[in-house]
Design a protein around this motif. Structure first.
Motif, mmCIF file in Angstrom:
data_model
loop_
_atom_site.group_PDB
_atom_site.id
_atom_site.type_symbol
_atom_site.label_atom_id
_atom_site.label_comp_id
_atom_site.label_asym_id
_atom_site.label_seq_id
_atom_site.Cartn_x
_atom_site.Cartn_y
_atom_site.Cartn_z
ATOM 1 N N VAL A 161 -3.575 0.762 -3.211
ATOM 2 C CA VAL A 161 -2.541 -0.105 -3.782
ATOM 3 C C VAL A 161 -1.698 0.707 -4.762
ATOM 4 O O VAL A 161 -2.229 1.582 -5.471
ATOM 5 C CB VAL A 161 -3.160 -1.337 -4.480
ATOM 6 N N TYR B 51 -6.496 -5.948 -4.374
ATOM 7 C CA TYR B 51 -7.340 -5.547 -3.259
ATOM 8 C C TYR B 51 -7.981 -6.756 -2.579
ATOM 9 O O TYR B 51 -8.128 -6.794 -1.361
ATOM 10 C CB TYR B 51 -8.431 -4.579 -3.726
ATOM 11 N N LEU C 119 0.844 -1.193 0.000
ATOM 12 C CA LEU C 119 0.000 0.000 0.000
ATOM 13 C C LEU C 119 0.880 1.244 0.000
ATOM 14 O O LEU C 119 1.982 1.231 0.559
ATOM 15 C CB LEU C 119 -0.924 0.021 1.229
ATOM 16 N N LYS D 194 -4.596 5.012 2.397
ATOM 17 C CA LYS D 194 -3.759 4.111 1.610
ATOM 18 C C LYS D 194 -4.528 3.499 0.442
ATOM 19 O O LYS D 194 -5.723 3.199 0.549
ATOM 20 C CB LYS D 194 -3.229 2.972 2.506
ATOM 21 N N LYS E 168 -4.574 -1.135 7.226
ATOM 22 C CA LYS E 168 -3.335 -1.593 6.602
ATOM 23 C C LYS E 168 -2.669 -2.661 7.449
ATOM 24 O O LYS E 168 -2.227 -3.688 6.952
ATOM 25 C CB LYS E 168 -2.383 -0.414 6.421
#
Length: 442
Positions: free
Chosen positions: A254, A315, A213, A252, A344
Motif C-alpha cells: 500500500v 490492507y 497499491l 506490491k 492485486k
C-alpha cells in the motif's frame, strides 16, 4: 386468507363452473349452472385453501434458497399426501352427497379409480404451479436483496478506503511542517535543504495517494528520500538499514506505508547520539519488515496518529493477508504483506464496483435459468390438463394424451436435472478443476 386470494378463488370458481356447465352439463338451465358453480366452488376452496396453507407453512419452515433440497422433498411428499386426501374428499362430496350418483362403498371401489386418479394428477399439476410461483417470488426477493446488499458493501468499502487514503495527505504535511519548524530554529541551511526535499517528496505523496497499491521499488525509493530528511533533522541520532533483494521490487504494497511506519518509529521512540534509533527495512517470507530497537517514550493520548492503524485498515480492505506486529523487550517490528500482480487484481475487486456488476450478471443468469425451467413446468401444468380434457371430450375410448404427457414429462425432468443437479454447478466445478490442474503444471 387475503382479499386478493379470495378474489382469485372466486374467479377460479366462477370460470371453472362456467366451463364445466358449457362442456359437460347435459341440461342447460339456471339450476344446472348453479349446481356446476357450487361444485366448482367446493373444489376450488377445498383444494386451494389447504394447498395455500401448506405452501405458506413450508415457506416459513424451509427456505427455498438455503434449504432447496429439503424444501423440495418435503414439499413433494406433503403435497402428494394432501392432494390425494383432498381429491377423495372432494370427489366423495360431489358424487355421493351433491350429485348422489353413487354410495360411499361404490365410490371407494375400482369403478371410481380413474376419476380419482385424474383429479389427483390435475390437483398435483396445479400445486406444482403454485409451488413454482412461490419459489420464483422468493428467489426474486432474495436476489434483489443480495444485489442491494452487495451494492451497499461495495460502496461502503470504497468510501472507507477513500477516507483512509485522504487522511495521508494532511497527515504527512502536518508532520513535515513540524520537522521544518524545528529545523528553522536550529539550522536555516538545513531547513532550506529540507524544504526542497520535502517538495519532491510531497509530489510523490500527491502522485501515489490515490493508488491502491504501488511497487516495492517505488516505495523504497520514497522511503530512502524520506529517511534522508529524517537524517537531516536528527543527524547521527537515527540510522537506516535497507536490505531488500531486487527480485522483490515488483511486488506490491500500500502506498506511503514505509513513510508512515518510519514516522511511527520516530514518534514512539527517543533517539540520541549515544543511543541512536536503528530502523531496519528488509523482507522475510513474503513480508516487508520494518524493525527498530525499542527505546520507548511516553506520548499523550491525543498524539496517537493514524500511521499503523491506517495501514492495517487499508490492507484489510484490499486483501485477506494480515499485517503482523511483533514486540519484545528489545525491538518492535511490523510486517506488511507484499502482494503479487495476481493478488492485486483479486484485491481490486473488493472495492471495485465492477465486481458488483459481475455478481449481478451471474445472479441474473441463474434467475434466467430457473425462470426457463419453471416456465416449462407451468406450461406443462396448463397444456397437459387441456389435452386430457380434449382427449376425453373427443375420443374417450382412445386415450392418446399419455404420449405428450410422458414425452414432455421426460424432457421436463431432464431440464430440472440440468438446472438443479448437473447443470452449472457441475460445469463450474469442472472448470475450476481443470484450471487448478493447468496452474499446477505451469
Amino acid at each position: 386468507m387475503t382479499r386478493k386470494s379470495l378474489k382469485t378463488y372466486i374467479s377460479i370458481s366462477f370460470f371453472s363452473g362456467l366451463f364445466f356447465f358449457i362442456f359437460f352439463s347435459s341440461e342447460k338451465s339456471l339450476n344446472s349452472f348453479l349446481i356446476s358453480l357450487s361444485i366448482a366452488t367446493m373444489y376450488t376452496f377445498l383444494m386451494a385453501v389447504p394447498n395455500g396453507l401448506l405452501n405458506n407453512y413450508l415457506n416459513h419452515r424451509f427456505s427455498w434458497v438455503n434449504q432447496t433440497k429439503r424444501r423440495t422433498i418435503v414439499g413433494v411428499i406433503a403435497t402428494i399426501v394432501l392432494n390425494v386426501f383432498l381429491t377423495y374428499l372432494c370427489n366423495g362430496i360431489n358424487f355421493v352427497l351433491i350429485q348422489k350418483v353413487t354410495t360411499w362403498d361404490i365410490f371407494f371401489s375400482d369403478k371410481y379409480n380413474y376419476a380419482n386418479w385424474f383429479m389427483i394428477n390435475f390437483a398435483l399439476m396445479i400445486s406444482a404451479f403454485l409451488h413454482a410461483k412461490s419459489f420464483m417470488e422468493e428467489l426474486k426477493k432474495v436476489t434483489r436483496k443480495e444485489v442491494v446488499e452487495q451494492k451497499i458493501i461495495a460502496k461502503s468499502a470504497n468510501a472507507q478506503f477513500e477516507s483512509l487514503k485522504n487522511q495521508l495527505d494532511p497527515h504527512f504535511l502536518f508532520n513535515s511542517l513540524n520537522v521544518l519548524s524545528a529545523l528553522i530554529d536550529e539550522n536555516q541551511d538545513q531547513a532550506q535543504k529540507f524544504t526542497l526535499s520535502m517538495s519532491k517528496i510531497y509530489r510523490y505523496v500527491l502522485d501515489q495517494k490515490d493508488k491502491e497499491l504501488v511497487s516495492v521499488e517505488d516505495e523504497l525509493e520514497f522511503a530512502k528520500t524520506y529517511a534522508e530528511l529524517l537524517k537531516t533533522r536528527f543527524e547521527d541520532s537515527v540510522e537506516f538499514q535497507f536490505n531488500v533483494p531486487k527480485e522483490d521490487y515488483q511486488l506490491k504494497v500500500v502506498p506511503l506505508s514505509l513513510q508512515l511506519l518510519l514516522e511511527n518509529c520516530i514518534k514512539h521512540n527517543f533517539a540520541t547520539s549515544s543511543k541512536p534509533l536503528v530502523m531496519k527495512i528488509y523482507t522475510e517470507n513474503g513480508f516487508l519488515c520494518i524493525e527498530n530497537n525499542l527505546q520507548t517514550r511516553e506520548l499523550p493520548k491525543d498524539r496517537d496518529g493514524i500511521g499503523l492503524s491506517n495501514i492495517v485498515q487499508r490492507y484489510s480492505l484490499l486483501t485477506k493477508e494480515n499485517v503482523f506486529i511483533e514486540k519484545s523487550d528489545d525491538y518492535f517490528k511490523v510486517k506488511i504483506p507484499m502482494l503479487t500482480e495476481q493478488q492485486k487484481i483479486n484485491t481490486m475487486n473488493i472495492v471495485n464496483p465492477s465486481n458488483e456488476s459481475l455478481a449481478y450478471e451471474k445472479a441474473a443468469r441463474r434467475v434466467k435459468e430457473l425462470k426457463g425451467f419453471y416456465g416449462n413446468l407451468i406450461s406443462y401444468c396448463i397444456v397437459i390438463p387441456f389435452l386430457v380434457i380434449i382427449n376425453l371430450m373427443t375420443s374417450p375410448k382412445e386415450l392418446w394424451f399419455y404420449w405428450p404427457m410422458l414425452g414432455w414429462g421426460i424432457g421436463l425432468v431432464a431440464h430440472g436435472m440440468n438446472v438443479f443437479a448437473i447443470g452449472k454447478n457441475w460445469e463450474e466445478r469442472k472448470i475450476k478443476e481443470f484450471m487448478e490442474k493447468d496452474q499446477y503444471k505451469s
